[in-house]
Design a protein around this motif. Structure first.
Motif, PDB file in Angstrom:
ATOM      1  N   GLU A  73       0.836  -1.207   0.000  1.00 48.35           N
ATOM      2  CA  GLU A  73       0.000   0.000   0.000  1.00 48.35           C
ATOM      3  C   GLU A  73       0.873   1.260   0.000  1.00 48.35           C
ATOM      4  N   ILE A  74       1.942   1.227   0.779  1.00 48.12           N
ATOM      5  CA  ILE A  74       2.850   2.369   0.828  1.00 48.12           C
ATOM      6  C   ILE A  74       3.529   2.584  -0.527  1.00 48.12           C
ATOM      7  N   GLU A  75       3.975   1.512  -1.153  1.00 46.03           N
ATOM      8  CA  GLU A  75       4.638   1.630  -2.457  1.00 46.03           C
ATOM      9  C   GLU A  75       3.670   2.153  -3.514  1.00 46.03           C
ATOM     10  N   GLN A  83       0.422  11.597  -0.506  1.00 46.26           N
ATOM     11  CA  GLN A  83       1.205  12.003   0.667  1.00 46.26           C
ATOM     12  C   GLN A  83       1.383  10.878   1.675  1.00 46.26           C
ATOM     13  N   GLY A  84       0.558   9.879   1.567  1.00 39.62           N
ATOM     14  CA  GLY A  84       0.652   8.775   2.515  1.00 39.62           C
ATOM     15  C   GLY A  84      -0.581   7.906   2.454  1.00 39.62           C
ATOM     16  N   LEU A  85      -0.816   7.229   3.558  1.00 35.53           N
ATOM     17  CA  LEU A  85      -1.908   6.264   3.653  1.00 35.53           C
ATOM     18  C   LEU A  85      -2.851   6.685   4.783  1.00 35.53           C
ATOM     19  N   LYS A 135       6.167  -3.656   8.515  1.00 35.92           N
ATOM     20  CA  LYS A 135       7.509  -4.228   8.623  1.00 35.92           C
ATOM     21  C   LYS A 135       7.667  -5.480   7.766  1.00 35.92           C
ATOM     22  N   GLY A 136       6.582  -5.849   7.093  1.00 36.38           N
ATOM     23  CA  GLY A 136       6.635  -7.040   6.259  1.00 36.38           C
ATOM     24  C   GLY A 136       6.320  -8.318   7.001  1.00 36.38           C
ATOM     25  N   LEU A 162       4.784   8.061   4.154  1.00 39.63           N
ATOM     26  CA  LEU A 162       5.371   7.215   3.116  1.00 39.63           C
ATOM     27  C   LEU A 162       6.552   6.395   3.626  1.00 39.63           C
ATOM     28  N   ASP A 163       6.973   6.677   4.854  1.00 40.80           N
ATOM     29  CA  ASP A 163       8.022   5.878   5.484  1.00 40.80           C
ATOM     30  C   ASP A 163       7.432   4.697   6.259  1.00 40.80           C
ATOM     31  N   GLY A 164       6.109   4.567   6.242  1.00 44.11           N
ATOM     32  CA  GLY A 164       5.469   3.462   6.951  1.00 44.11           C
ATOM     33  C   GLY A 164       5.252   3.732   8.424  1.00 44.11           C
ATOM     34  N   GLU A 165       5.508   4.945   8.867  1.00 39.71           N
ATOM     35  CA  GLU A 165       5.355   5.308  10.278  1.00 39.71           C
ATOM     36  C   GLU A 165       4.111   6.168  10.477  1.00 39.71           C
ATOM     37  N   PRO A 166       3.453   6.035  11.651  1.00 39.83           N
ATOM     38  CA  PRO A 166       2.292   6.889  11.934  1.00 39.83           C
ATOM     39  C   PRO A 166       2.664   8.364  11.879  1.00 39.83           C
TER      40      PRO A 166
END
Length: 212
Positions: A73-75, A83-85, A135-136, A162-166
């Protein structure tokens, strides 16, 4: 004799007036002025300064199709220039989730703005569906919601960068008062105001500015 002459002249005058009146063309009534009441098409609303008409759509159009792989989803969000998710944590028997879906998330202005800036997915906090986290790692929807995001009440709207962080201050718990408040929450994150102040303070400042 004089009286008879006067009477004849009067009769002749009436007759002539009648002929002239009959020969005079009848004037047409003025045509009604054309109506100037022209509604502004939605695509011209921005040019005219008028607000665009809000349509009610299927709420499903607010969300993107997901295969429960948050890394993917991030990719996808990156590739689409978002801008993000935005993750909506919900459950079937949640009345506040239902209220958001039937009064806010089904509006065209909300859908257009959020989908322009974010990829949007939903997670069932009671779901046993397998899910890959940021984190996969393989987990389930309910463990992802409870163990990783501590979601105990719904709905919860969580922005992810987009870094996967809140995103800082990017979490909203519960239903908003109305569509305007939910729109304000989106703009708060899009405009990076979340990096400076909590949403509650930002909202008060906006209300104060509007009154002044």
């Amino acid at each position: 004799m004089k009286t008879m002459l006067i009477t004849a002249l009067m009769a002749l005058s009436v007759s002539v007036s009648t002929v002239f009146a009959a020969d005079k063309p009848v004037e047409d009534k003025p045509a009604a002025a054309p109506s100037t009441d022209v509604s502004t098409p939605p695509d011209k609303a921005a040019e005219s300064g008028e607000p665009a008409k809000v349509e009610i759509r299927e709420v499903a159009k607010f969300f993107d199709e997901t295969f429960n792989d948050m890394q993917d989803e991030i990719e996808t969000a990156k590739a689409d220039g978002k801008q993000g998710l935005l993750v909506m944590f919900e459950m079937d028997e949640c009345p506040f989730c239902h209220r958001m879906k039937t009064t806010v998330l089904n509006r065209s202005d909300i859908q257009d703005y959020y989908k322009e800036n974010f990829r949007i997915v939903t997670v069932d906090i009671e779901g046993d569906v397998e899910l890959t986290n940021f984190k996969g790692e393989t987990t389930t929807q309910k463990d992802f919601a409870l163990k990783e995001f501590r979601v105990r009440a719904t709905p919860v709207f969580q922005f992810i960068g987009l870094d996967g962080e809140p995103v800082k201050n990017g979490r909203l718990t519960g239903a908003t008062k109305d569509a305007d408040e939910f729109m304000l929450f989106g703009k708060y994150v899009v405009d990076k105001k979340n990096e400076d102040v909590p949403f509650s303070k930002f909202k008060r400042e906006q209300t104060s500015d509007a009154k002044s």
